[in-house]
Design an enzyme around this catalytic site. Structure first.
Site, PDB file in Angstrom:
ATOM      1  N   ASN A 204      20.140  38.801 -23.170  1.00 31.87           N
ATOM      2  CA  ASN A 204      18.839  38.356 -23.676  1.00 31.87           C
ATOM      3  C   ASN A 204      17.809  39.407 -23.300  1.00 31.87           C
ATOM      4  O   ASN A 204      17.937  40.081 -22.283  1.00 31.87           O
ATOM      5  CB  ASN A 204      18.451  37.017 -23.047  1.00 31.87           C
ATOM      6  CG  ASN A 204      17.079  36.544 -23.504  1.00 31.87           C
ATOM      7  OD1 ASN A 204      16.761  36.576 -24.701  1.00 31.87           O
ATOM      8  ND2 ASN A 204      16.240  36.119 -22.571  1.00 31.87           N
TER       9      ASN A 204
ATOM     10  N   GLY B  54      12.363  39.379 -35.866  1.00 37.63           N
ATOM     11  CA  GLY B  54      13.582  40.172 -35.705  1.00 37.63           C
ATOM     12  C   GLY B  54      13.372  41.669 -35.533  1.00 37.63           C
ATOM     13  O   GLY B  54      14.223  42.459 -35.941  1.00 37.63           O
TER      14      GLY B  54
ATOM     15  N   HIS C 262      13.683  39.816 -22.496  1.00 40.31           N
ATOM     16  CA  HIS C 262      12.498  39.019 -22.148  1.00 40.31           C
ATOM     17  C   HIS C 262      11.339  39.971 -21.873  1.00 40.31           C
ATOM     18  O   HIS C 262      11.516  40.969 -21.157  1.00 40.31           O
ATOM     19  CB  HIS C 262      12.800  38.156 -20.916  1.00 40.31           C
ATOM     20  CG  HIS C 262      11.674  37.249 -20.549  1.00 40.31           C
ATOM     21  ND1 HIS C 262      11.389  36.086 -21.258  1.00 40.31           N
ATOM     22  CD2 HIS C 262      10.738  37.339 -19.571  1.00 40.31           C
ATOM     23  CE1 HIS C 262      10.332  35.494 -20.711  1.00 40.31           C
ATOM     24  NE2 HIS C 262       9.911  36.230 -19.694  1.00 40.31           N
TER      25      HIS C 262
ATOM     26  N   ARG D  99      15.398  29.171 -28.272  1.00 39.54           N
ATOM     27  CA  ARG D  99      16.083  27.906 -27.982  1.00 39.54           C
ATOM     28  C   ARG D  99      16.773  28.018 -26.635  1.00 39.54           C
ATOM     29  O   ARG D  99      17.404  29.047 -26.349  1.00 39.54           O
ATOM     30  CB  ARG D  99      17.182  27.612 -29.016  1.00 39.54           C
ATOM     31  CG  ARG D  99      16.708  27.368 -30.413  1.00 39.54           C
ATOM     32  CD  ARG D  99      15.982  26.075 -30.584  1.00 39.54           C
ATOM     33  NE  ARG D  99      16.759  24.885 -30.242  1.00 39.54           N
ATOM     34  CZ  ARG D  99      16.230  23.679 -30.096  1.00 39.54           C
ATOM     35  NH1 ARG D  99      14.932  23.498 -30.245  1.00 39.54           N
ATOM     36  NH2 ARG D  99      16.988  22.645 -29.797  1.00 39.54           N
ATOM     37  N   ILE D 100      16.646  26.989 -25.845  1.00 37.75           N
ATOM     38  CA  ILE D 100      17.385  26.954 -24.577  1.00 37.75           C
ATOM     39  C   ILE D 100      18.806  26.494 -24.889  1.00 37.75           C
ATOM     40  O   ILE D 100      19.005  25.518 -25.618  1.00 37.75           O
ATOM     41  CB  ILE D 100      16.690  26.003 -23.577  1.00 37.75           C
ATOM     42  CG1 ILE D 100      15.334  26.598 -23.198  1.00 37.75           C
ATOM     43  CG2 ILE D 100      17.563  25.783 -22.347  1.00 37.75           C
ATOM     44  CD1 ILE D 100      14.481  25.705 -22.335  1.00 37.75           C
TER      45      ILE D 100
ATOM     46  N   ARG E 225      21.274  19.055 -28.509  1.00 39.12           N
ATOM     47  CA  ARG E 225      21.402  20.476 -28.202  1.00 39.12           C
ATOM     48  C   ARG E 225      22.884  20.887 -28.236  1.00 39.12           C
ATOM     49  O   ARG E 225      23.241  21.943 -28.729  1.00 39.12           O
ATOM     50  CB  ARG E 225      20.819  20.715 -26.794  1.00 39.12           C
ATOM     51  CG  ARG E 225      20.672  22.167 -26.408  1.00 39.12           C
ATOM     52  CD  ARG E 225      19.985  22.304 -25.055  1.00 39.12           C
ATOM     53  NE  ARG E 225      18.641  21.739 -25.032  1.00 39.12           N
ATOM     54  CZ  ARG E 225      17.560  22.330 -25.543  1.00 39.12           C
ATOM     55  NH1 ARG E 225      17.657  23.504 -26.128  1.00 39.12           N
ATOM     56  NH2 ARG E 225      16.380  21.755 -25.483  1.00 39.12           N
TER      57      ARG E 225
END
Ligand code: GAR
Length: 215
Positions: free
Chosen positions: A108, A13, A110, A92-93, A66
Site C-alpha cells: 500500500n 489512479g 500512504h 477500503r479497509i 466487508r
C-alpha cells in the site's frame, strides 16, 4: 519471470498509472495485469483500459458485508493468477482474513511518513502537527490500518504557506517515483517480509531505500 500484479483503486489512479508506465520497461520485474476498483465511477478504470490493462469494478455497495466484498476481490485475484497486489488510493479497509491471506504479497502507498499520520487526511494532519518534513510510505499490508512493515519512504519539505492541497500535490509527485521503486524491490525479491520485518537482500545499497527532501 515477471510477477503478475493487480492494482486496487478507488479514484483517479495516478499512482496506478505510475506503476503501469514503470512496468513498460523491459527489465521491470512485474507486469500489471488487472485493475479493480470498488467504485464503478472511478476515473482510474477508464485510464487503465486506455492503457490496455484489464479493469473491473467490484462495487462494495453490492455486498452485504466487508467479508463478502473481500471474497469477490479474492476470487478475481485468484482467477487472474495474481501474485502481488498493490493498493493505490484504495479507500477500503480490508477484512483481516484477506489482509492475512496476502501477507507479504500486498503493498500500500500512504501519503505520510508512517507511523505518523495514519488514516484519513494525512496531509492536513501533518500541517496541524507543524512538521517540517513529510512524505510518503510504501508498506506491506497487515490487518492493522497503515501499520505494516515499511518497504521504502520518500521525504518532501513542508513549506510555510502550504495548504493540504499543495502539500498533497508535492507528496504525490514523490509517490509516483516511490511506488514503482518499492514494487521493483519486492517483485525482484530484493526486499521481502520475514518475521514481521522487511528484510533486504545483502549487497543492496541501503541509501536506495529513501528519497531525500527535494529543494
Ligand atoms: C494518493 O495520495 C495515495 O497515497 C492516497 O490516495 C491518493 C490516491 O491518488 N492513499 C491513501 O490515502 C490511502 N490511505 P491516486 O488515485 O491518484 O493514486
Amino acid at each position: 519471470m515477471k510477477k503478475r500484479v493487480a492494482i486496487l483503486i478507488s479514484g483517479r489512479g495516478s499512482n496506478m498509472m505510475a506503476l503501469v508506465e514503470a512496468a513498460r520497461a523491459p527489465d521491470y520485474p512485474a507486469e500489471m495485469v488487472l485493475v479493480i476498483s470498488n467504485r464503478p465511477d472511478a476515473p482510474g478504470l477508464q485510464r487503465a483500459r486506455s492503457a490496455g490493462i484489464k479493469a473491473m469494478a467490484i462495487d462494495h455497495k453490492a455486498y452485504a458485508t466487508r467479508e463478502a466484498f473481500d471474497a469477490a476481490v479474492e476470487a478475481a485475484l485468484v482467477g487472474h493468477h495474481i501474485e502481488l497486489v498493490c493498493q493505490a488510493g484504495f479507500m477500503r479497509i480490508q477484512s483481516s482474513a484477506l489482509a492475512t491471506r496476502w501477507l507479504g504479497r500486498q503493498l500500500n502507498i500512504h501519503p505520510s511518513l508512517l507511523p505518523s499520520f495514519k488514516g484519513l487526511h494525512p496531509q492536513k494532519q501533518a500541517l496541524d502537527a507543524g512538521v517540517r518534513i513529510s512524505g510518503c510510505t510504501v508498506h506491506f499490508v497487515t490487518p492493522e490500518l497503515d501499520a505494516g512493515p515499511i518497504i521504502a519512504q520518500a521525504a518532501v519539505p513542508v513549506l510555510a504557506d502550504d495548504t493540504p492541497e499543495t502539500l498533497a500535490e508535492r507528496i504525490l509527485l514523490a509517490e509516483h517515483r516511490l511506488y514503482p521503486f518499492a514494487l521493483r524491490l519486492v517483485a525482484s525479491g530484493t526486499a521481502r517480509l520475514e518475521g514481521g520485518r522487511v528484510v533486504r537482500k545483502e549487497g543492496v545499497n541501503q541509501a536506495d531505500f529513501l528519497y531525500s527532501p527535494m529543494a
